[in-house]
Design a protein around this motif. Structure first.
Motif, PDB file in Angstrom:
ATOM      1  N   CYS A  77       0.839  -1.210   0.000  1.00 15.85           N
ATOM      2  CA  CYS A  77       0.000   0.000   0.000  1.00 15.85           C
ATOM      3  C   CYS A  77       0.869   1.254   0.000  1.00 15.85           C
ATOM      4  N   GLY A  78       1.924   1.241   0.802  1.00 22.42           N
ATOM      5  CA  GLY A  78       2.838   2.378   0.828  1.00 22.42           C
ATOM      6  C   GLY A  78       3.571   2.558  -0.485  1.00 22.42           C
ATOM      7  N   ALA A  79       4.003   1.439  -1.079  1.00 17.16           N
ATOM      8  CA  ALA A  79       4.736   1.519  -2.351  1.00 17.16           C
ATOM      9  C   ALA A  79       3.849   2.083  -3.457  1.00 17.16           C
ATOM     10  N   ILE A  80       2.566   1.672  -3.490  1.00 20.34           N
ATOM     11  CA  ILE A  80       1.651   2.201  -4.509  1.00 20.34           C
ATOM     12  C   ILE A  80       1.367   3.678  -4.255  1.00 20.34           C
ATOM     13  N   ALA A  81       1.182   4.044  -2.984  1.00 16.60           N
ATOM     14  CA  ALA A  81       0.901   5.449  -2.660  1.00 16.60           C
ATOM     15  C   ALA A  81       2.055   6.358  -3.086  1.00 16.60           C
ATOM     16  N   ILE A  82       3.285   5.892  -2.948  1.00 15.70           N
ATOM     17  CA  ILE A  82       4.454   6.732  -3.247  1.00 15.70           C
ATOM     18  C   ILE A  82       4.883   6.588  -4.705  1.00 15.70           C
ATOM     19  N   TYR A  83       4.873   5.345  -5.230  1.00 20.68           N
ATOM     20  CA  TYR A  83       5.434   5.097  -6.560  1.00 20.68           C
ATOM     21  C   TYR A  83       4.390   4.720  -7.610  1.00 20.68           C
ATOM     22  N   GLY A  84       3.125   4.573  -7.203  1.00 17.78           N
ATOM     23  CA  GLY A  84       2.070   4.306  -8.172  1.00 17.78           C
ATOM     24  C   GLY A  84       2.237   2.977  -8.876  1.00 17.78           C
ATOM     25  N   TYR A  85       2.271   3.043 -10.199  1.00 21.18           N
ATOM     26  CA  TYR A  85       2.326   1.842 -11.045  1.00 21.18           C
ATOM     27  C   TYR A  85       3.466   0.922 -10.618  1.00 21.18           C
ATOM     28  N   ASP A  86       4.657   1.467 -10.392  1.00 21.86           N
ATOM     29  CA  ASP A  86       5.804   0.639 -10.025  1.00 21.86           C
ATOM     30  C   ASP A  86       5.582  -0.064  -8.692  1.00 21.86           C
ATOM     31  N   GLY A  87       4.851   0.571  -7.772  1.00 24.80           N
ATOM     32  CA  GLY A  87       4.549  -0.071  -6.499  1.00 24.80           C
ATOM     33  C   GLY A  87       3.613  -1.256  -6.665  1.00 24.80           C
ATOM     34  N   PHE A  88       2.670  -1.141  -7.623  1.00 25.74           N
ATOM     35  CA  PHE A  88       1.717  -2.235  -7.850  1.00 25.74           C
ATOM     36  C   PHE A  88       2.412  -3.468  -8.420  1.00 25.74           C
ATOM     37  N   LEU A  89       3.612  -3.300  -8.957  1.00 23.74           N
ATOM     38  CA  LEU A  89       4.357  -4.449  -9.476  1.00 23.74           C
ATOM     39  C   LEU A  89       4.648  -5.459  -8.369  1.00 23.74           C
ATOM     40  N   TYR A  90       4.736  -5.000  -7.117  1.00 20.63           N
ATOM     41  CA  TYR A  90       4.898  -5.938  -6.005  1.00 20.63           C
ATOM     42  C   TYR A  90       3.693  -6.879  -5.914  1.00 20.63           C
ATOM     43  N   SER A  91       2.487  -6.309  -6.014  1.00 20.29           N
ATOM     44  CA  SER A  91       1.273  -7.137  -5.963  1.00 20.29           C
ATOM     45  C   SER A  91       1.264  -8.157  -7.090  1.00 20.29           C
ATOM     46  N   ILE A  92       1.590  -7.697  -8.298  1.00 22.49           N
ATOM     47  CA  ILE A  92       1.602  -8.605  -9.449  1.00 22.49           C
ATOM     48  C   ILE A  92       2.636  -9.701  -9.248  1.00 22.49           C
ATOM     49  N   GLY A  93       3.829  -9.308  -8.801  1.00 26.88           N
ATOM     50  CA  GLY A  93       4.896 -10.286  -8.599  1.00 26.88           C
ATOM     51  C   GLY A  93       4.547 -11.325  -7.561  1.00 26.88           C
ATOM     52  N   PHE A  94       3.984 -10.896  -6.418  1.00 28.00           N
ATOM     53  CA  PHE A  94       3.620 -11.836  -5.359  1.00 28.00           C
ATOM     54  C   PHE A  94       2.539 -12.809  -5.827  1.00 28.00           C
TER      55      PHE A  94
END
Length: 548
Positions: A77-94
Motif C-alpha cells: 500500500c505504501g509503495a503504490i501510494a508513493i510510486y504508483g504503477y511501479d509499487g503495484f508491481l509488487y502485488s503482481i509479482g507476489f
C-alpha cells in the motif's frame, strides 16, 4: 517528488489509548485460542503439522494468512501510494509467484515429505549433508523474512503510539518478538494456524471495507481515484499512473526491477514456511482444495491493494505518509484514520498487527522444525531421538530465533517491508528452488549437485545483499540521511550496485546445480527416483514418507 521527512503530529494518528485497547483485546483472544489448541500437542506431528487435522478450506485460508504478510498490507500500500504503477508491481509479482509455486512444487512436495522441505530433498540424496544444507538455507530465508515483519511492527506501533525515537521503536519490536515466542512455544503449528485463519479473515474483510469506502468517496470511479492521487502528489504526479517512477530512471534502476521481478516470481516456490503448510492436511485431495481457496483469497486481496494504495496517495498524500512515524509503511493505517477516524484506525491497525504476529509465528515454527527435525534429530542424533526430545529442542530454537529476529528487526526498522520481503524471496529462490526442482524432475541429479546449488546460491545471495546499498551507502539526496540498514551515512562498503541480487544469484544457483552434478561420479539411485516420482505425482505412501 522530494520526500518531506517531518514527523506527523501524534494527533493525526488517532488515540493511543483506543489503539492499545484494541491491540490488547486481539492479543487476549488469540492467546486464549492458542492455549486451547495447545492441549492436543502430544507428538512431533502435532507440534509441526497440527496432527494433519485441518480441512482444505481451513488450510487454504491459513495459507492466505501466511502469505499475506505485513509486506502485502503495509509495504505494498505504501509503495503504490508513493510510486504508483511501479509499487503495484509488487502485488503482481507476489500473485504470479504463488501460481508458479502451485504449478511446480506445492502438491509434489506435500506428497513426498513429512514435516519440512528437507524431507523431500533428502528423499533420494544422501541424508545428512543435504538436510544440513536445507536447514541452513531455511534459517536464512526465515531470518530475512522476520526482518521485514519486525520492521513493519516497529513502524506500525510507532505510528499509533506517536513513538518517534529509535529507542522507543526498538522496545516495540522487542515486545512483538516476545509475543511471537509465546504463541509458538505454547501453540505449535495448530495454534499458529488458527491465528493465521482469524488474521486472514480479518485482513481481507478489513481491506474489503476500506476498498469500498475509498471507491465510494470517488463515486465508484477508478479513473477519478487515480486523478485524485495525481492531483494530491502535485508536480510530477502524472508519473503515478505510468511505469518508471521508481524503476525507470536509468539502466541501473531497470536492472534493479528485473532482479526484483525474478526474485518475486521464483521466490515463493522456495519459501519453507509456505510449503510447510501443505503438511497440515490429511490428504493430497485436501491439499488441492486448500490451493483453490488460497488462490481466490490472495488474488482478491491483491486487487484491493491497488485501490488502497492509490486511495492513500489521494486522501493522505505522499508527503504526509513519508513524514509520519513508520514512513512508507504507514500508508494503510493513515488511510484508515482519514476514512473512519480513531475507531477504524484502531481496528485496521490491530488487523495489521495480527498480520505481523501470525506471520512471524509461522516463520518461527518453520525455523524451529527445520533445526530440530533436520539438524538435531537427523544429523546430530542420526534419527535416534524421542519425539518429545525433538519438540523440546524445537522450543529452545524458538527462543533463539525470536531473540535474533528482535535484534535484526531493530536494525531493519524504517525500511519498506515489501522490499525486505523481496530479499527473503531472493534467498529462497537462490538457495532452495533449484534443488527442489532438480530433485523432483531431474533423474541424474545427485547430492553433489544439491550441495553446490544450495550453498552456492545461499552464500552468493547473502554476500551480495551484505555488500549492496541495502546495508550501506544509500543516501537520500534531498536530506543526506542514510536510507540503508546502517544509519550512519558516512559508512559505505557497498560494491554490488543492485538492491536485490536475484538476477545474479538465482541463475548462478541453477548453473551450480548442473555443474556439481556433472562433475560428480555419483550416479544416484534410479529406483529411489522412480519411487519419488510415483509418490510425488500420486500421493501413494505420503503419510509414511521418510528420508532414507
Amino acid at each position: 517528488m522530494s520526500a518531506v521527512r517531518v514527523a506527523a503530529p501524534a494527533a493525526q494518528v488517532g488515540d493511543p489509548v483506543v489503539n492499545i485497547a484494541i491491540f490488547g483485546a486481539f492479543v487476549l483472544v488469540t492467546l486464549v485460542i492458542v492455549f486451547r489448541a495447545s492441549r492436543n500437542n502430544r507428538s512431533a506431528a502435532d507440534y509441526y503439522a497440527a496432527g494433519r487435522s485441518f480441512t482444505g478450506p481451513q488450510n487454504g485460508t491459513a495459507i492466505a494468512g501466511d502469505y499475506l504478510s505485513a509486506a502485502s498490507f503495509l509495504g505494498i500500500c505504501g509503495a503504490i501510494a508513493i510510486y504508483g504503477y511501479d509499487g503495484f508491481l509488487y502485488s503482481i509479482g507476489f500473485l504470479v509467484a504463488w501460481l508458479v509455486a502451485l504449478l511446480l512444487v506445492a502438491e509434489l512436495l506435500r506428497n513426498t515429505g513429512r514435516f519440512t522441505m528437507a524431507d523431500v530433498l533428502s528423499f533420494r540424496l544422501r541424508q545428512r549433508p543435504v538436510r544440513m544444507a536445507a536447514a541452513l538455507s531455511t534459517l536464512a530465508v526465515v531470518f530475512f523474512y522476520l526482518l521485514a515483519q519486525m520492521a513493519g511492527a516497529g513502524g506500525l506501533v510507532a505510528l499509533l503510539l506517536g513513538i518517534e525515537g529509535t529507542a522507543g521503536q526498538a522496545v516495540v519490536i522487542a515486545v512483538v518478538g516476545a509475543l511471537m515466542i509465546m504463541y509458538v512455544l505454547v501453540g505449535g503449528m495448530k495454534g499458529t494456524t488458527w491465528v493465521q485463519i482469524i488474521k486472514a479473515v480479518l485482513l481481507i474483510a478489513g481491506a474489503g471495507v476500506m476498498t469500498v469506502w475509498v471507491l465510494a468517496r470517488h463515486g465508484f470511479d477508478l479513473s477519478a481515484l487515480l486523478q485524485a492521487a495525481i492531483d494530491t502528489a502535485g508536480e510530477g504526479g502524472e508519473s503515478l499512473v505510468e511505469p518508471g517512477r521508481q524503476y525507470g530512471l536509468s539502466g541501473l534502476t531497470q536492472l534493479n526491477f528485473l532482479s526484483l521481478a525474478l526474485a518475486l516470481v521464483l521466490g515463493t516456490a522456495g519459501l519453507p514456511h509456505v510449503l510447510m503448510r501443505f503438511y497440515t492436511v490429511p490428504s493430497a485431495q485436501e491439499a488441492r482444495r486448500s490451493v483453490v481457496w488460497a488462490i481466490w483469497l490472495i488474488g482478491i486481496f491483491y486487487l484491493f491493494t491497488l485501490v488502497l494504495g492509490y486511495g492513500a496517495g489521494a486522501l493522505v498524500g505522499p508527503e504526509v505518509i513519508l513524514g509520519s512515524p513508520g514512513g512508507v509503511n504507514s500508508a494503510a493505517p493513515l488511510l484508515a484514520y482519514e476514512l473512519g477516524g480513531v475507531l477504524l484506525l484502531g481496528v485496521i491497525s490491530a488487523v495489521a498487527f495480527a498480520t505481523i504476529l501470525a506471520v512471524v509465528a509461522g516463520l518461527t515454527i518453520t525455523a524451529a522444525a527445520s533445526f530440530a527435525h533436520d539438524i538435531y534429530a537427523s544429523v546430530i542424533k542420526r534419527g535416534e531421538v524421542a519425539p518429545d526430545g525433538e519438540v523440546r529442542v524445537a522450543r529452545i530454537t524458538v527462543v533463539a530465533i525470536g531473540a535474533l529476529a528482535i535484534v535484526g528487526g531493530i536494525f531493519a526498522n524504517g525500511q519498506n517491508v515489501a522490499f525486505l520481503v523481496a530479499l527473503a524471496f531472493a534467498v529462497a529462490a537462490s538457495a532452495n528452488l533449484p534443488t527442489i526442482l532438480y530433485s523432483l524432475f531431474w533423474r541424474r541429479f545427485n547430492t553433489s549437485g544439491a550441495l553446490w546449488s544450495m550453498y552456492g546460491g545461499l552464500v552468493s545471495c547473502v554476500v551480495l545483499i551484505v555488500f549492496s546499498p541495502v546495508v550501506s551507502g544509500k543516501v537520500d539526496p534531498a536530506t543526506g540521511e542514510s536510507l540503508s540498514m546502517i544509519r550512519d551515512a558516512s559508512v559505505d562498503f557497498s560494491w554490488f550496485p543492485l538492491e536485490n541480487p536475484g538476477i545474479v544469484s538465482i541463475p548462478l544457483a541453477f548453473l551450480l546445480g548442473i555443474v556439481g552434478t556433472l562433475l560428480s561420479k555419483e550416479t544416484g539411485d534410479p529406483a529411489r527416483f522412480a519411487e519419488m516420482e510415483v509418490r510425488s505425482l500420486t500421493g501413494a505412501g505420503a503419510e509414511k514418507a521418510t528420508a532414507h
